[in-house]
Design a protein around this motif. Structure first.
Motif, PDB file in Angstrom:
ATOM      1  N   LEU A 106      33.664  -4.575 -33.229  1.00 21.09           N
ATOM      2  CA  LEU A 106      34.506  -5.505 -32.415  1.00 21.09           C
ATOM      3  C   LEU A 106      36.030  -5.604 -32.972  1.00 21.09           C
ATOM      4  O   LEU A 106      37.025  -5.872 -31.792  1.00 21.09           O
ATOM      5  N   LEU A 107      36.447  -5.031 -33.896  1.00 24.61           N
ATOM      6  CA  LEU A 107      37.847  -5.117 -33.979  1.00 24.61           C
ATOM      7  C   LEU A 107      38.424  -3.965 -33.180  1.00 24.61           C
ATOM      8  O   LEU A 107      39.534  -4.090 -32.806  1.00 24.61           O
ATOM      9  N   GLU A 108      37.740  -2.772 -33.097  1.00 25.63           N
ATOM     10  CA  GLU A 108      38.265  -1.819 -32.083  1.00 25.63           C
ATOM     11  C   GLU A 108      38.664  -2.534 -30.547  1.00 25.63           C
ATOM     12  O   GLU A 108      39.411  -2.033 -29.916  1.00 25.63           O
ATOM     13  N   HIS A 109      37.479  -3.002 -30.398  1.00 23.89           N
ATOM     14  CA  HIS A 109      37.284  -3.555 -28.797  1.00 23.89           C
ATOM     15  C   HIS A 109      38.592  -4.531 -28.668  1.00 23.89           C
ATOM     16  O   HIS A 109      39.279  -4.609 -27.613  1.00 23.89           O
ATOM     17  N   PHE A 110      38.862  -5.508 -29.805  1.00 21.21           N
ATOM     18  CA  PHE A 110      39.907  -6.457 -29.780  1.00 21.21           C
ATOM     19  C   PHE A 110      41.302  -5.785 -29.691  1.00 21.21           C
ATOM     20  O   PHE A 110      42.343  -6.117 -28.800  1.00 21.21           O
ATOM     21  N   ARG A 111      41.497  -4.514 -30.518  1.00 23.16           N
ATOM     22  CA  ARG A 111      42.749  -3.740 -30.469  1.00 23.16           C
ATOM     23  C   ARG A 111      42.766  -3.240 -29.042  1.00 23.16           C
ATOM     24  O   ARG A 111      44.253  -3.390 -28.652  1.00 23.16           O
ATOM     25  N   GLU A 112      41.811  -3.066 -28.224  1.00 19.69           N
ATOM     26  CA  GLU A 112      42.069  -2.583 -26.975  1.00 19.69           C
ATOM     27  C   GLU A 112      42.356  -3.623 -26.059  1.00 19.69           C
ATOM     28  O   GLU A 112      43.276  -3.399 -24.841  1.00 19.69           O
ATOM     29  N   LEU A 113      41.954  -4.798 -26.343  1.00 17.10           N
ATOM     30  CA  LEU A 113      42.004  -6.095 -25.551  1.00 17.10           C
ATOM     31  C   LEU A 113      43.512  -6.568 -25.926  1.00 17.10           C
ATOM     32  O   LEU A 113      44.370  -7.002 -24.839  1.00 17.10           O
ATOM     33  N   MET A 114      44.193  -6.673 -26.898  1.00 18.21           N
ATOM     34  CA  MET A 114      45.332  -7.069 -27.246  1.00 18.21           C
ATOM     35  C   MET A 114      46.105  -6.149 -28.023  1.00 18.21           C
ATOM     36  O   MET A 114      46.163  -5.943 -29.251  1.00 18.21           O
ATOM     37  N   PRO A 115      46.494  -5.064 -27.582  1.00 22.16           N
ATOM     38  CA  PRO A 115      47.139  -3.917 -28.059  1.00 22.16           C
ATOM     39  C   PRO A 115      48.554  -4.029 -28.630  1.00 22.16           C
ATOM     40  O   PRO A 115      48.989  -3.657 -29.686  1.00 22.16           O
ATOM     41  N   HIS A 116      49.321  -5.375 -28.324  1.00 23.93           N
ATOM     42  CA  HIS A 116      50.486  -5.529 -28.648  1.00 23.93           C
ATOM     43  C   HIS A 116      50.388  -6.317 -30.098  1.00 23.93           C
ATOM     44  O   HIS A 116      51.493  -6.554 -30.694  1.00 23.93           O
ATOM     45  N   TRP A 117      49.312  -6.737 -30.522  1.00 26.37           N
ATOM     46  CA  TRP A 117      49.253  -7.758 -31.647  1.00 26.37           C
ATOM     47  C   TRP A 117      49.300  -6.624 -32.870  1.00 26.37           C
ATOM     48  O   TRP A 117      48.650  -5.647 -32.711  1.00 26.37           O
ATOM     49  N   PRO A 118      49.463  -7.417 -33.912  1.00 28.80           N
ATOM     50  CA  PRO A 118      49.542  -6.562 -35.107  1.00 28.80           C
ATOM     51  C   PRO A 118      48.084  -6.515 -35.811  1.00 28.80           C
ATOM     52  O   PRO A 118      47.349  -7.325 -35.388  1.00 28.80           O
ATOM     53  N   GLN A 119      47.881  -5.692 -36.847  1.00 26.14           N
ATOM     54  CA  GLN A 119      46.615  -5.704 -37.381  1.00 26.14           C
ATOM     55  C   GLN A 119      46.494  -7.059 -38.187  1.00 26.14           C
ATOM     56  O   GLN A 119      47.394  -7.434 -38.694  1.00 26.14           O
ATOM     57  N   PRO A 120      45.297  -7.527 -38.145  1.00 27.05           N
ATOM     58  CA  PRO A 120      45.077  -8.808 -39.116  1.00 27.05           C
ATOM     59  C   PRO A 120      45.278  -8.703 -40.392  1.00 27.05           C
ATOM     60  O   PRO A 120      44.978  -7.592 -40.879  1.00 27.05           O
ATOM     61  N   GLU A 121      45.526  -9.777 -41.243  1.00 24.19           N
ATOM     62  CA  GLU A 121      45.494  -9.559 -42.758  1.00 24.19           C
ATOM     63  C   GLU A 121      44.204  -9.505 -43.128  1.00 24.19           C
ATOM     64  O   GLU A 121      43.597  -9.245 -44.365  1.00 24.19           O
ATOM     65  N   ASN A 122      43.308 -10.202 -42.376  1.00 26.77           N
ATOM     66  CA  ASN A 122      41.994 -10.565 -42.810  1.00 26.77           C
ATOM     67  C   ASN A 122      40.974 -10.941 -41.748  1.00 26.77           C
ATOM     68  O   ASN A 122      41.458 -11.375 -40.745  1.00 26.77           O
ATOM     69  N   ALA A 123      39.989 -10.244 -41.422  1.00 30.78           N
ATOM     70  CA  ALA A 123      39.020 -10.267 -40.427  1.00 30.78           C
ATOM     71  C   ALA A 123      37.571 -10.397 -40.833  1.00 30.78           C
ATOM     72  O   ALA A 123      37.153  -9.880 -42.131  1.00 30.78           O
ATOM     73  N   PHE A 124      36.673 -11.335 -40.387  1.00 28.18           N
ATOM     74  CA  PHE A 124      35.252 -11.325 -40.387  1.00 28.18           C
ATOM     75  C   PHE A 124      34.496 -11.544 -39.303  1.00 28.18           C
ATOM     76  O   PHE A 124      34.978 -11.834 -38.171  1.00 28.18           O
ATOM     77  N   CYS A 125      33.160 -11.311 -39.270  1.00 27.16           N
ATOM     78  CA  CYS A 125      32.318 -11.530 -38.179  1.00 27.16           C
ATOM     79  C   CYS A 125      31.325 -12.645 -38.704  1.00 27.16           C
ATOM     80  O   CYS A 125      30.770 -12.096 -39.503  1.00 27.16           O
TER      81      CYS A 125
END
Length: 186
Positions: A106-125
């Motif tokens: 899901l993180l990879e799909h989100f990076r494709e959706l919002m490529p201009h956003w930086p990496q999050p500090e924290n992520a969970f599902c």
């Protein structure tokens, strides 16, 4: 109590089989947290706080910048929370998968959706195992089933469908069933 409910369900022909035939999809929510310094980079098109997606190639249907969505006055030192929900189809196809197994995908799909956003500090599902009805109870039940001579009513979107109209139809059916029962008591 549960065995009593089970016997009441069995007292109406076909109800147990109908309930056993109900199928649900799952829903996954990707939670992302960004540092305050990234505030100017965490934007949705048009400057909106919520975005609904209708791209069949994306596993996502909804993105929300949470503090903006709730009109919270965020301070310069507050982190930014983002929620991203998956589609019903994605949840139906992945119903038995764990949230841990899907986080990186899901993180990879989100990076494709919002490529201009930086990496999050924290992520969970997060996973809701039972989210939306895929296969409901047959429509002849009209949104509810009366048990115990009408003093107990089974209802919900499992008896209709999972959207606002289905919830209203199920609530209307249950309300009418209870009103009918109350009228018998007079």
């Amino acid at each position: 109590m549960i065995s009593s409910l089970a016997s009441h369900i069995d007292s109406v022909a076909g109800v147990r089989d109908e309930l056993n035939s109900v199928h649900y999809s799952s829903r996954f929510c990707l939670g992302l947290f960004y540092p305050p310094a990234a505030r100017d980079k965490i934007t949705l098109p048009g400057g909106v706080a919520v975005m609904y997606l209708n791209d069949p190639s994306s596993p996502f249907c909804y993105v929300s910048i949470d503090g903006d969505r709730r009109s919270l006055d965020r301070g310069a030192e507050d982190s930014i929370g983002v929620m991203v929900h998956t589609t019903r189809g994605f949840g139906e196809a992945r119903v038995e998968e764990t949230k841990e197994a899907l986080l990186e995908e899901l993180l990879e799909h989100f990076r494709e959706l919002m490529p201009h956003w930086p990496q999050p500090e924290n992520a969970f599902c997060h996973k809701w195992r039972y989210s939306q009805v895929v296969t409901a109870v047959p429509p002849q039940r009209e949104g509810s089933v009366r048990l115990c001579e009408g003093s107990l009513v089974l209802s919900g979107d499992a008896f209709t469908h999972s959207n606002m109209d289905g919830c209203i139809a199920a609530a209307t059916s249950a309300t009418q069933a209870l009103l009918d029962f109350a009228a018998q008591l007079e």
